[in-house]
Design a protein around this motif. Structure first.
Motif, short mmCIF file in Angstrom:
data_model
loop_
_atom_site.label_atom_id
_atom_site.label_comp_id
_atom_site.label_asym_id
_atom_site.label_seq_id
_atom_site.Cartn_x
_atom_site.Cartn_y
_atom_site.Cartn_z
N ALA A 122 0.82 -1.20 0.00
CA ALA A 122 0.00 0.00 0.00
C ALA A 122 0.86 1.26 0.00
O ALA A 122 0.57 2.24 -0.71
CB ALA A 122 -0.93 -0.01 1.22
N SER A 123 1.94 1.25 0.76
CA SER A 123 2.83 2.41 0.83
C SER A 123 3.51 2.66 -0.50
O SER A 123 3.58 3.80 -0.98
CB SER A 123 3.89 2.19 1.93
OG SER A 123 3.28 2.07 3.20
N GLU A 124 4.00 1.59 -1.12
CA GLU A 124 4.72 1.76 -2.38
C GLU A 124 3.80 2.24 -3.50
O GLU A 124 4.17 3.14 -4.29
CB GLU A 124 5.40 0.46 -2.78
CG GLU A 124 6.22 0.57 -4.04
CD GLU A 124 7.19 -0.57 -4.18
OE1 GLU A 124 8.32 -0.45 -3.65
OE2 GLU A 124 6.84 -1.59 -4.79
N LEU A 125 2.62 1.66 -3.60
CA LEU A 125 1.69 2.08 -4.64
C LEU A 125 1.24 3.52 -4.43
O LEU A 125 1.04 4.27 -5.40
CB LEU A 125 0.50 1.13 -4.69
CG LEU A 125 0.83 -0.32 -5.08
CD1 LEU A 125 -0.41 -1.18 -5.07
CD2 LEU A 125 1.53 -0.39 -6.43
N THR A 126 1.09 3.92 -3.18
CA THR A 126 0.76 5.32 -2.89
C THR A 126 1.90 6.24 -3.29
O THR A 126 1.69 7.36 -3.78
CB THR A 126 0.43 5.50 -1.40
OG1 THR A 126 -0.60 4.60 -1.03
CG2 THR A 126 -0.01 6.93 -1.10
N PHE A 127 3.14 5.78 -3.10
CA PHE A 127 4.32 6.55 -3.50
C PHE A 127 4.28 6.85 -5.00
O PHE A 127 4.45 8.01 -5.43
CB PHE A 127 5.60 5.78 -3.15
CG PHE A 127 6.85 6.32 -3.77
CD1 PHE A 127 7.50 7.42 -3.23
CD2 PHE A 127 7.40 5.72 -4.90
CE1 PHE A 127 8.66 7.92 -3.79
CE2 PHE A 127 8.55 6.21 -5.48
CZ PHE A 127 9.19 7.31 -4.92
N PRO A 151 3.40 11.76 -16.62
CA PRO A 151 2.71 11.24 -15.43
C PRO A 151 2.04 9.89 -15.67
O PRO A 151 2.02 9.04 -14.77
CB PRO A 151 1.68 12.34 -15.13
CG PRO A 151 2.21 13.56 -15.77
CD PRO A 151 2.93 13.11 -16.99
N TRP A 152 1.52 9.68 -16.89
CA TRP A 152 0.88 8.41 -17.19
C TRP A 152 1.89 7.28 -17.24
O TRP A 152 1.58 6.12 -16.87
CB TRP A 152 0.11 8.51 -18.50
CG TRP A 152 -1.07 9.43 -18.41
CD1 TRP A 152 -1.16 10.71 -18.88
CD2 TRP A 152 -2.30 9.16 -17.77
NE1 TRP A 152 -2.37 11.26 -18.58
CE2 TRP A 152 -3.11 10.33 -17.89
CE3 TRP A 152 -2.83 8.05 -17.10
CZ2 TRP A 152 -4.39 10.40 -17.38
CZ3 TRP A 152 -4.10 8.13 -16.59
CH2 TRP A 152 -4.87 9.29 -16.72
N LEU A 153 3.11 7.56 -17.70
CA LEU A 153 4.16 6.54 -17.69
C LEU A 153 4.52 6.14 -16.26
O LEU A 153 4.72 4.96 -15.97
CB LEU A 153 5.40 7.06 -18.43
CG LEU A 153 5.29 7.17 -19.95
CD1 LEU A 153 6.54 7.83 -20.52
CD2 LEU A 153 5.09 5.79 -20.57
N GLY A 158 3.76 2.20 -11.76
CA GLY A 158 3.14 1.81 -10.49
C GLY A 158 2.10 0.72 -10.68
O GLY A 158 1.98 -0.19 -9.84
N ALA A 159 1.33 0.78 -11.77
CA ALA A 159 0.33 -0.26 -12.04
C ALA A 159 0.99 -1.61 -12.27
O ALA A 159 0.51 -2.64 -11.77
CB ALA A 159 -0.51 0.14 -13.26
N ALA A 160 2.09 -1.63 -13.01
CA ALA A 160 2.83 -2.88 -13.21
C ALA A 160 3.34 -3.42 -11.88
O ALA A 160 3.34 -4.64 -11.64
CB ALA A 160 3.99 -2.66 -14.18
N LEU A 165 2.93 -7.36 -7.43
CA LEU A 165 2.71 -7.66 -6.01
C LEU A 165 1.49 -8.55 -5.83
O LEU A 165 1.48 -9.42 -4.94
CB LEU A 165 2.56 -6.35 -5.23
CG LEU A 165 3.82 -5.48 -5.17
CD1 LEU A 165 3.50 -4.12 -4.54
CD2 LEU A 165 4.94 -6.17 -4.40
N LEU A 166 0.47 -8.35 -6.64
CA LEU A 166 -0.71 -9.22 -6.57
C LEU A 166 -0.35 -10.66 -6.93
O LEU A 166 -0.81 -11.60 -6.26
CB LEU A 166 -1.79 -8.68 -7.51
CG LEU A 166 -3.11 -9.48 -7.55
CD1 LEU A 166 -3.76 -9.51 -6.17
CD2 LEU A 166 -4.06 -8.89 -8.59
N ALA A 167 0.46 -10.82 -7.97
CA ALA A 167 0.90 -12.17 -8.35
C ALA A 167 1.75 -12.80 -7.24
O ALA A 167 1.65 -14.01 -6.98
CB ALA A 167 1.68 -12.12 -9.65
N ALA A 168 2.58 -12.00 -6.58
CA ALA A 168 3.38 -12.51 -5.46
C ALA A 168 2.49 -12.95 -4.31
O ALA A 168 2.72 -13.98 -3.68
CB ALA A 168 4.37 -11.44 -5.00
N TRP A 169 1.46 -12.16 -4.03
CA TRP A 169 0.52 -12.50 -2.96
C TRP A 169 -0.21 -13.82 -3.27
O TRP A 169 -0.46 -14.64 -2.39
CB TRP A 169 -0.47 -11.36 -2.79
CG TRP A 169 -1.51 -11.59 -1.73
CD1 TRP A 169 -2.80 -11.99 -1.91
CD2 TRP A 169 -1.36 -11.40 -0.32
NE1 TRP A 169 -3.45 -12.08 -0.72
CE2 TRP A 169 -2.59 -11.72 0.28
CE3 TRP A 169 -0.30 -11.00 0.48
CZ2 TRP A 169 -2.79 -11.66 1.65
CZ3 TRP A 169 -0.50 -10.93 1.86
CH2 TRP A 169 -1.73 -11.26 2.43
#
Length: 404
Positions: A122-127, A151-153, A158-160, A165-169
């Motif tokens: 959560a912290s990293e994605l917010t960053f 900004p979109w790049l 961040g989306a990647a 992280l979702l795949a790791a979870w």
């Protein structure tokens, strides 16, 4: 007899928190550099410390790409964005918050508990969201249409990261590597955008009489091909992916030749950027061959891109940015040149470790030592400058940046 009048000297400015948080590169370059050295030290010499939900090679890959390389890219774009728009995207308390989020992520991903992983994610994605929002606000406030896509790049990067992280979870390793490849290519697109802009600009300012093209048209095609490569990676369209990667790599080669590399051979602060750009092209070409099944090991193109491309460019851009924005002459001292040499040595030794099975562990350890040494030298040389205001005397004229 009267005492002679004392000589007037310029005192060294004292460290100031306001100066340290004045621009994005000041805290993010030291933070990313420290973590680059520390995380490789953990991975090679104390791997048991990385035993949380994100563990082993998954932790190493993530921390190198998003914990280090992407962090340095954000630091550079925050600084370059101020020059491009005349508005400082992030400073003061907002920048301090971003750094805190980044630090929480680094600690959380080392924690063994699932809760630590969730907090870190959560912290990293917010960053990354905060960085994209700050850059977006700056370019839109300034009506800087040329940089509307940046900004979109950052948001895509961040989306990647979120998908990874979702795949790791979920514990899905094959999906994890697919999403790592997508993040790697997102970072490559950003790196190519940066190098295409800064290399000809820096070179023409430094080498008298040098005239080289900015390659704006080829850069647009390159950006489109790179974006398609990211999409094809997620869709697993291997032939289309190879074609997009090959086109992107070909344009790298065209740009490099047009930028007259021999003209900068005596200027390390320039040729280090040329080497990094060349390695981006080579790495993308190797990735295309891997996508076609002609090269079996993905580690080859990953390390050519990550070390020869991203990391070599990072040490070059960190020294150039720091000297330029801290009011110092754009002249390298021995310590900075040693930093370049150690990074190149780390790159070569890492490739040797991949090629030679019998001596791979020794070469890998030597590569780690060279890597850590390169970043330790940078920290030793530049952190004392980062924490102080720009000196009033000496160095190039300062550029006034509007704060909003």
């Amino acid at each position: 007899m009267q005492n002679p009048e004392p000589l007037q000297t310029t005192q060294r400015p004292q460290p100031q928190l306001s100066a340290f948080l004045g621009m994005g590169f000041r805290p993010l370059y030291p933070a990313g550099t420290f973590w680059a050295a520390a995380s490789i030290g953990i991975w090679i010499f104390a791997p048991r410390l990385a035993s949380g939900t994100l563990a082993g090679p998954a932790w190493h890959a993530h921390e190198m790409l998003w914990g280090f390389v992407a962090t340095m890219a954000v630091g550079f774009l925050m600084t370059a964005g101020a020059t491009w728009t005349g508005i400082n995207p992030m400073h003061g308390k907002t920048l301090a918050l971003a750094c805190l989020l980044w630090a929480i992520a680094r600690i959380g991903f080392l924690c063994a508990s699932p809760l630590g992983f969730v907090i870190a994610a959560a912290s990293e994605l917010t960053f990354f969201a905060l960085a994209a929002a700050a850059l977006g606000r700056a370019v839109h406030t300034a009506r800087n249409r040329r940089n509307y896509g940046i900004p979109w790049l950052v948001l895509a990067l961040g989306a990647a990261d979120g998908l990874y992280l979702l795949a790791a979870w979920q514990g899905d390793y094959s999906l994890l590597m697919q999403r790592f490849d997508a993040g790697l290519l997102c970072m490559a697109v950003i790196a190519l955008l940066i190098t295409r802009r800064v290399i000809p600009f820096f070179a023409m300012r430094a080498v008298e009489g040098l005239k080289i093209p900015m390659h704006e048209r080829s850069g647009q095609w390159q950006l489109a091909a790179g974006a398609l490569a990211v999409l094809f990676t997620l869709l697993q369209w291997h032939f289309a992916l190879a074609l997009a990667l090959a086109c992107t790599a070909f344009l790298c080669g065209v740009q490099l030749l047009d930028w007259k590399p021999l003209a900068v051979r005596r200027r390390p602060i320039l040729w280090i950027l040329y080497v990094g750009h060349a390695c981006l092209g080579i790495g993308l070409l190797l990735a295309a061959l891997h996508s076609l099944g002609l090269i079996e090991r993905a580690a080859i193109h990953v390390h050519v891109l990550a070390i020869g491309g991203f990391s070599v460019l990072i040490v070059g851009m960190m020294t150039r940015t720091a000297l330029g924005h801290l009011g110092r002459p754009l002249v390298l001292d021995r310590m900075s040149k040693a930093c370049y040499c150690l990074m190149l040595a780390a790159f070569v030794l890492r490739l040797i470790a991949l090629a030679l099975s019998n001596a791979s562990w020794v070469a890998l350890q030597l590569a780690a030592v060279a890597w850590i040494g390169a970043f330790a030298l940078y920290l030793w040389r530049f952190v004392p400058m980062m924490i102080r205001p720009v000196p009033e005397r000496g160095g190039p004229a300062k550029v006034l940046i509007k704060r909003s």
